[in-house]
Enzyme design. Sequence first.
Site, PDB file in Angstrom:
ATOM      1  N   PRO A  97     -35.194  35.306 -61.271  1.00 30.57           N
ATOM      2  CA  PRO A  97     -36.544  34.734 -61.264  1.00 30.57           C
ATOM      3  C   PRO A  97     -36.491  33.221 -61.091  1.00 30.57           C
ATOM      4  O   PRO A  97     -35.606  32.566 -61.636  1.00 30.57           O
ATOM      5  CB  PRO A  97     -37.109  35.085 -62.639  1.00 30.57           C
ATOM      6  CG  PRO A  97     -36.092  35.881 -63.342  1.00 30.57           C
ATOM      7  CD  PRO A  97     -34.848  35.953 -62.524  1.00 30.57           C
ATOM      8  N   GLU A  98     -37.429  32.686 -60.327  1.00 36.45           N
ATOM      9  CA  GLU A  98     -37.471  31.231 -60.144  1.00 36.45           C
ATOM     10  C   GLU A  98     -38.451  30.640 -61.166  1.00 36.45           C
ATOM     11  O   GLU A  98     -39.084  31.360 -61.928  1.00 36.45           O
ATOM     12  CB  GLU A  98     -37.825  30.917 -58.689  1.00 36.45           C
ATOM     13  CG  GLU A  98     -36.829  31.624 -57.756  1.00 36.45           C
ATOM     14  CD  GLU A  98     -36.714  31.058 -56.349  1.00 36.45           C
ATOM     15  OE1 GLU A  98     -37.114  29.914 -56.119  1.00 36.45           O
ATOM     16  OE2 GLU A  98     -36.183  31.786 -55.477  1.00 36.45           O
ATOM     17  N   LYS A 148     -35.834  27.120 -65.339  1.00 38.55           N
ATOM     18  CA  LYS A 148     -35.629  28.533 -65.634  1.00 38.55           C
ATOM     19  C   LYS A 148     -35.367  28.796 -67.113  1.00 38.55           C
ATOM     20  O   LYS A 148     -35.013  29.901 -67.494  1.00 38.55           O
ATOM     21  CB  LYS A 148     -34.464  29.060 -64.788  1.00 38.55           C
ATOM     22  CG  LYS A 148     -34.720  28.929 -63.280  1.00 38.55           C
ATOM     23  CD  LYS A 148     -33.521  29.371 -62.478  1.00 38.55           C
ATOM     24  CE  LYS A 148     -33.756  29.117 -60.992  1.00 38.55           C
ATOM     25  NZ  LYS A 148     -32.571  29.480 -60.186  1.00 38.55           N
ATOM     26  N   ARG A 153     -30.159  17.845 -70.001  1.00 31.74           N
ATOM     27  CA  ARG A 153     -29.200  18.167 -68.942  1.00 31.74           C
ATOM     28  C   ARG A 153     -29.878  18.766 -67.714  1.00 31.74           C
ATOM     29  O   ARG A 153     -29.221  19.059 -66.719  1.00 31.74           O
ATOM     30  CB  ARG A 153     -28.131  19.130 -69.484  1.00 31.74           C
ATOM     31  CG  ARG A 153     -27.214  18.464 -70.506  1.00 31.74           C
ATOM     32  CD  ARG A 153     -26.024  19.338 -70.855  1.00 31.74           C
ATOM     33  NE  ARG A 153     -26.357  20.498 -71.675  1.00 31.74           N
ATOM     34  CZ  ARG A 153     -26.504  20.461 -73.006  1.00 31.74           C
ATOM     35  NH1 ARG A 153     -26.348  19.330 -73.664  1.00 31.74           N
ATOM     36  NH2 ARG A 153     -26.785  21.555 -73.675  1.00 31.74           N
ATOM     37  N   ASN A 205     -33.368  30.423 -54.855  1.00 33.42           N
ATOM     38  CA  ASN A 205     -33.015  30.618 -53.452  1.00 33.42           C
ATOM     39  C   ASN A 205     -34.223  30.663 -52.516  1.00 33.42           C
ATOM     40  O   ASN A 205     -34.167  30.185 -51.388  1.00 33.42           O
ATOM     41  CB  ASN A 205     -32.202  31.908 -53.321  1.00 33.42           C
ATOM     42  CG  ASN A 205     -31.212  31.831 -52.177  1.00 33.42           C
ATOM     43  OD1 ASN A 205     -31.068  30.784 -51.553  1.00 33.42           O
ATOM     44  ND2 ASN A 205     -30.556  32.933 -51.891  1.00 33.42           N
ATOM     45  N   ARG A 239     -24.233  31.691 -52.372  1.00 31.74           N
ATOM     46  CA  ARG A 239     -25.612  32.173 -52.208  1.00 31.74           C
ATOM     47  C   ARG A 239     -25.992  32.135 -50.738  1.00 31.74           C
ATOM     48  O   ARG A 239     -25.521  31.287 -49.989  1.00 31.74           O
ATOM     49  CB  ARG A 239     -26.594  31.285 -53.002  1.00 31.74           C
ATOM     50  CG  ARG A 239     -26.329  31.215 -54.490  1.00 31.74           C
ATOM     51  CD  ARG A 239     -26.521  32.536 -55.216  1.00 31.74           C
ATOM     52  NE  ARG A 239     -27.878  33.077 -55.079  1.00 31.74           N
ATOM     53  CZ  ARG A 239     -28.888  32.755 -55.890  1.00 31.74           C
ATOM     54  NH1 ARG A 239     -28.708  31.900 -56.870  1.00 31.74           N
ATOM     55  NH2 ARG A 239     -30.086  33.277 -55.720  1.00 31.74           N
TER      56      ARG A 239
END
Length: 314
Positions: free
Chosen positions: A2-3, A52, A157, A212, A304
């Site tokens: 999931p984005e 995310k 981060r 992606n 990817r």
Amino acid sequence: MPEGHSIHRLARQISDVFGGQRVSVSSPQGRFADGAALLDGREVIGASAHGKQLFVHFGPDGTHHLRVHLGLYGAFSFGGDESFAGASSIGAPRRIGEREVSAGPRDDGGAPAYAGPPPPVGAVRLRMVSEHGWADLRGASACEVLSTLEMAGVRSRLGPDPLADDALGDRAAPGAVPPSGPGAEFARRLGATRTMIGTALMDQARVAGVGNIYRAEALFRGRLDPWQSANRLRPEQVDGLWRDLVSLMRDGVRDGRIITTAAADRPEPGADVWPEQAYYVYQRAGQGCRRCPADIAVTEVAGRKLYWCPGCQG
Ligand SMILES: [Zn+2]
């Protein structure tokens, strides 16, 4: 995976259905038993997302935070009574993960009265139950309880999130004060690396929440060569990329799915946009570009698949 838009929807859903409620928290599978014991019986203050990463904040003093990263296989399921379903601003999807499953309309036969959550099925890492409903988490790559300081460490981060409320806040008055805020931070972090832009966009420490699909689609829409070094982009290209990510991802939060094509680029005006006409390049390798005579190409980069148009992005 999931984005970011899915995780922001999840945070909204959890805030809507559990916010202000005292919950019982358990780990039917047992793997999160210690964490669940720390949260059990506390009130949910609300939930938030950074890229995310999902955070659920617990009372009474907001010192305990559940951090969840769904990873490749994680998903939440929800269920409950009418007030639980009705509390959600996003239609109470039964499951939020890679693909949302809508709860859909109820049949008129009348659902049986809510009598608590069903027996757990499969490896339920976390179960959260309020008076009106429940949520089950399965398959997440991370599920842990953090202190406020630890949560701040995780967030520090991460790169800026295009779905932050102030994502465009620093661009309101062009030419005014020196830019600051998430958009300026995005430019700073891209400018600090010679990594190709196609890879830099997937680095959560440079920009948080892009996966992606948004990576490939935003580069196409910006007519950007994925192999160009991030620090070689012109300021207006970086600015355009940030604004486009903000716009596309806000649409994703609203719609619950990713659609990046403009109406003029869809060959079948009457047909469903999603999924066949939703993308320019993602998973369209070998098919014709919607804007030029070239065929969409795919290349494996850093493990990817990167989709792009050699004609539009050469
Ligand atoms: Zn093209």
